[in-house]
Write a protein that holds these residues in place. Structure first.
Motif, PDB file in Angstrom:
ATOM      1  N   ASN A 269       0.835  -1.201   0.000  1.00 31.17           N
ATOM      2  CA  ASN A 269       0.000   0.000   0.000  1.00 31.17           C
ATOM      3  C   ASN A 269       0.875   1.260   0.000  1.00 31.17           C
ATOM      4  OD1 ASN A 269      -1.748   2.119   0.655  1.00 31.17           O
ATOM      5  ND2 ASN A 269      -3.110   0.746   1.792  1.00 31.17           N
ATOM      6  N   PRO A 270       0.732   2.113  -1.030  1.00 29.56           N
ATOM      7  CA  PRO A 270       1.620   3.290  -1.136  1.00 29.56           C
ATOM      8  C   PRO A 270       1.438   4.312  -0.007  1.00 29.56           C
ATOM      9  CG  PRO A 270      -0.096   3.358  -2.818  1.00 29.56           C
ATOM     10  CD  PRO A 270      -0.198   2.009  -2.169  1.00 29.56           C
ATOM     11  N   LEU A 271       0.365   4.202   0.772  1.00 24.54           N
ATOM     12  CA  LEU A 271       0.162   5.142   1.878  1.00 24.54           C
ATOM     13  C   LEU A 271       1.076   4.815   3.072  1.00 24.54           C
ATOM     14  CD1 LEU A 271      -3.757   5.217   1.863  1.00 24.54           C
ATOM     15  CD2 LEU A 271      -2.229   7.010   1.009  1.00 24.54           C
ATOM     16  N   ILE A 272       1.629   3.599   3.053  1.00 19.66           N
ATOM     17  CA  ILE A 272       2.368   3.079   4.207  1.00 19.66           C
ATOM     18  C   ILE A 272       3.883   3.167   3.984  1.00 19.66           C
ATOM     19  CG2 ILE A 272       2.785   0.983   5.608  1.00 19.66           C
ATOM     20  CD1 ILE A 272      -0.146   1.691   5.753  1.00 19.66           C
ATOM     21  N   THR A 273       4.598   3.699   4.964  1.00 20.55           N
ATOM     22  CA  THR A 273       6.066   3.625   4.953  1.00 20.55           C
ATOM     23  C   THR A 273       6.487   2.488   5.879  1.00 20.55           C
ATOM     24  OG1 THR A 273       6.195   6.000   4.617  1.00 20.55           O
ATOM     25  CG2 THR A 273       8.205   4.911   5.368  1.00 20.55           C
TER      26      THR A 273
ATOM     27  N   LEU B 100       2.472   6.426   8.752  1.00 18.62           N
ATOM     28  CA  LEU B 100       1.523   6.949   7.757  1.00 18.62           C
ATOM     29  C   LEU B 100       0.799   8.175   8.301  1.00 18.62           C
ATOM     30  CD1 LEU B 100      -1.675   4.725   7.434  1.00 18.62           C
ATOM     31  CD2 LEU B 100      -0.258   4.798   9.462  1.00 18.62           C
ATOM     32  N   GLU B 101       0.300   8.991   7.349  1.00 22.55           N
ATOM     33  CA  GLU B 101      -0.522  10.151   7.723  1.00 22.55           C
ATOM     34  C   GLU B 101      -1.878   9.632   8.206  1.00 22.55           C
ATOM     35  OE1 GLU B 101       0.557  13.264   7.645  1.00 22.55           O
ATOM     36  OE2 GLU B 101       2.444  12.887   6.578  1.00 22.55           O
ATOM     37  N   ASN B 102      -2.575  10.444   8.949  1.00 21.70           N
ATOM     38  CA  ASN B 102      -3.895  10.075   9.485  1.00 21.70           C
ATOM     39  C   ASN B 102      -3.873   8.704  10.147  1.00 21.70           C
ATOM     40  OD1 ASN B 102      -5.003  12.490   8.381  1.00 21.70           O
ATOM     41  ND2 ASN B 102      -5.088  11.472   6.395  1.00 21.70           N
TER      42      ASN B 102
ATOM     43  N   ARG C 120      -5.932   3.270  12.236  1.00 22.41           N
ATOM     44  CA  ARG C 120      -6.093   2.354  13.375  1.00 22.41           C
ATOM     45  C   ARG C 120      -7.560   1.965  13.563  1.00 22.41           C
ATOM     46  NH1 ARG C 120      -3.823   3.640  18.817  1.00 22.41           N
ATOM     47  NH2 ARG C 120      -3.889   1.366  18.966  1.00 22.41           N
ATOM     48  N   ASP C 121      -8.478   2.925  13.387  1.00 16.09           N
ATOM     49  CA  ASP C 121      -9.912   2.624  13.487  1.00 16.09           C
ATOM     50  C   ASP C 121     -10.322   1.614  12.420  1.00 16.09           C
ATOM     51  OD1 ASP C 121     -10.228   4.356  15.579  1.00 16.09           O
ATOM     52  OD2 ASP C 121     -10.989   6.020  14.363  1.00 16.09           O
ATOM     53  N   TYR C 122      -9.836   1.872  11.202  1.00 18.41           N
ATOM     54  CA  TYR C 122     -10.136   0.971  10.077  1.00 18.41           C
ATOM     55  C   TYR C 122      -9.628  -0.443  10.375  1.00 18.41           C
ATOM     56  CZ  TYR C 122      -8.819  -1.436   5.730  1.00 18.41           C
ATOM     57  OH  TYR C 122      -8.603  -2.388   4.776  1.00 18.41           O
ATOM     58  N   MET C 123      -8.391  -0.529  10.875  1.00 18.10           N
ATOM     59  CA  MET C 123      -7.803  -1.830  11.167  1.00 18.10           C
ATOM     60  C   MET C 123      -8.647  -2.570  12.218  1.00 18.10           C
ATOM     61  SD  MET C 123      -5.104  -2.287   9.277  1.00 18.10           S
ATOM     62  CE  MET C 123      -4.013  -3.505  10.035  1.00 18.10           C
ATOM     63  N   LEU C 124      -9.006  -1.864  13.270  1.00 22.02           N
ATOM     64  CA  LEU C 124      -9.770  -2.482  14.352  1.00 22.02           C
ATOM     65  C   LEU C 124     -11.131  -2.968  13.846  1.00 22.02           C
ATOM     66  CD1 LEU C 124      -9.373  -3.138  17.314  1.00 22.02           C
ATOM     67  CD2 LEU C 124     -10.475  -0.967  17.904  1.00 22.02           C
TER      68      LEU C 124
ATOM     69  N   ALA D 118      11.174  13.730  16.496  1.00 21.61           N
ATOM     70  CA  ALA D 118      10.555  12.806  17.459  1.00 21.61           C
ATOM     71  C   ALA D 118       9.059  13.104  17.604  1.00 21.61           C
ATOM     72  CB  ALA D 118      11.254  12.914  18.815  1.00 21.61           C
ATOM     73  N   GLU D 119       8.732  14.379  17.671  1.00 23.98           N
ATOM     74  CA  GLU D 119       7.318  14.762  17.831  1.00 23.98           C
ATOM     75  C   GLU D 119       6.488  14.314  16.628  1.00 23.98           C
ATOM     76  OE1 GLU D 119       7.421  19.019  18.597  1.00 23.98           O
ATOM     77  OE2 GLU D 119       8.788  18.675  20.276  1.00 23.98           O
ATOM     78  N   ARG D 120       7.056  14.523  15.441  1.00 25.94           N
ATOM     79  CA  ARG D 120       6.356  14.136  14.207  1.00 25.94           C
ATOM     80  C   ARG D 120       6.179  12.611  14.159  1.00 25.94           C
ATOM     81  NH1 ARG D 120       2.823  14.742  10.775  1.00 25.94           N
ATOM     82  NH2 ARG D 120       3.282  14.553   8.566  1.00 25.94           N
ATOM     83  N   ASN D 121       7.248  11.886  14.511  1.00 24.30           N
ATOM     84  CA  ASN D 121       7.150  10.427  14.482  1.00 24.30           C
ATOM     85  C   ASN D 121       6.065   9.913  15.425  1.00 24.30           C
ATOM     86  OD1 ASN D 121       8.981   9.758  12.474  1.00 24.30           O
ATOM     87  ND2 ASN D 121      10.723   9.805  13.867  1.00 24.30           N
TER      88      ASN D 121
END
Ligand SMILES: *Cc1c(COP(=O)(O)O)cnc(C)c1O
Length: 255
Positions: free
Chosen positions: A155-159, A178-180, A185-189, A222-225
């Motif tokens: 999936n190209p959205l995922i690093t 990934l962004e958002n 995480r909601d989708y995965m759950l 670190a904050e961004r990660n």
């Protein structure tokens, strides 16, 4: 930690460099070793997540003056309760650690310094001794699950995690970015796959270190990660269908 930003921060008060082999990957040690030698600093390795991981063919925990291993139940080599170990090649430090773990005492009732109660109890040691024989196998299993993720998550959205040249990872965690992230995480759950965040808060913004007066923006990477990271399931005993499902659900995700 950015090895190229360390030197400018060293002062006469600096005593040691503490590196963490995060998520199971042995961090690139070359520059750290050079700096410690140049400035005569102790090199300490946090190996809580990196049992059997290597850099340049050498195990984590064998580079520095001291290596700290955790055998907390969730670690790659987990006990059935709290446990840990310190590795060192230095006799003087070995002796000091032995004192520190036992109220500052080697000889009974002769306390040479203020220490702790940090002995490894026999039940844990016995359990870990048995587990040690299986560690190669358990580690290989983790790597093979991670290899499937590396190859099959497209999936190209995922690093996906990046392993540095010369380093290996024992994938204590498989952390994607990934962004958002929270929407993901909601989708995965909803699709039956639980995820986690390691870690939601950077160290400098925790209440514990408020007294150091750091603020938002002081460590922007670190904050961004912390906003982007997400750990996906990876554990010993994971079934093929479970791995298939994680890959399938992730690849189906759209923003
Ligand atoms: C778990 C962990 C620790 C703490 O280990 P304990 O055995 O709970 O003291 C320290 N550092 C890292 C990176 C860890 O993952």
């Amino acid at each position: 930690m950015d090895p190229y930003k360390i030197e400018e921060l060293i002062t006469s008060k600096t005593k040691a460099l503490l590196v963490t082999h995060l998520y199971g990957q042995t961090t690139r040690m070359k520059k750290y070793l050079e700096i410690c030698k140049k400035y005569n600093l102790y090199l300490l390795e946090d190996c809580a997540q990196s049992h059997y991981s290597k850099y340049d063919g050498k195990y984590s925990g064998t580079f520095g003056d001291l290596g700290f291993f955790s055998f907390y139940p969730t670690k790659n080599m987990g006990a059935i309760g709290d446990a840990g170990a310190v590795t060192t090649n230095r006799e003087d430090l070995a002796l000091k650690i032995k004192k520190l773990r036992n109220y500052g005492s080697i000889q009974r009732y002769k306390n040479e310094m203020v220490g702790h109660n940090s002995r490894l109890d026999e039940i844990q040691a016995g359990f870990l001794n048995i587990k040690l024989e299986f560690m190669k196998q358990f580690t290989d299993e983790r790597i093979s699950i991670a290899t499937r993720y590396n190859n099959e998550i497209t999936n190209p959205l995922i690093t996906k995690p990046i392993i540095a040249k010369g380093a290996t990872s024992v994938y204590h965690l498989y952390v994607i970015k990934l962004e958002n992230r929270d929407k993901f995480r909601d989708y995965m759950l909803k699709n039956g796959v639980k995820t986690d965040i390691h870690y939601p808060q950077p160290v400098h913004l925790t209440q514990a270190y408020q007294y150091l007066n750091y603020k938002v923006g002081d460590f922007p990477i670190a904050e961004r990660n912390c906003e982007l990271v997400c750990s996906i399931p990876l554990f010993n005993g994971m079934k093929k269908e479970e791995i298939d499902k994680v890959i399938e659900v992730i690849n189906r995700y759209e923003e």
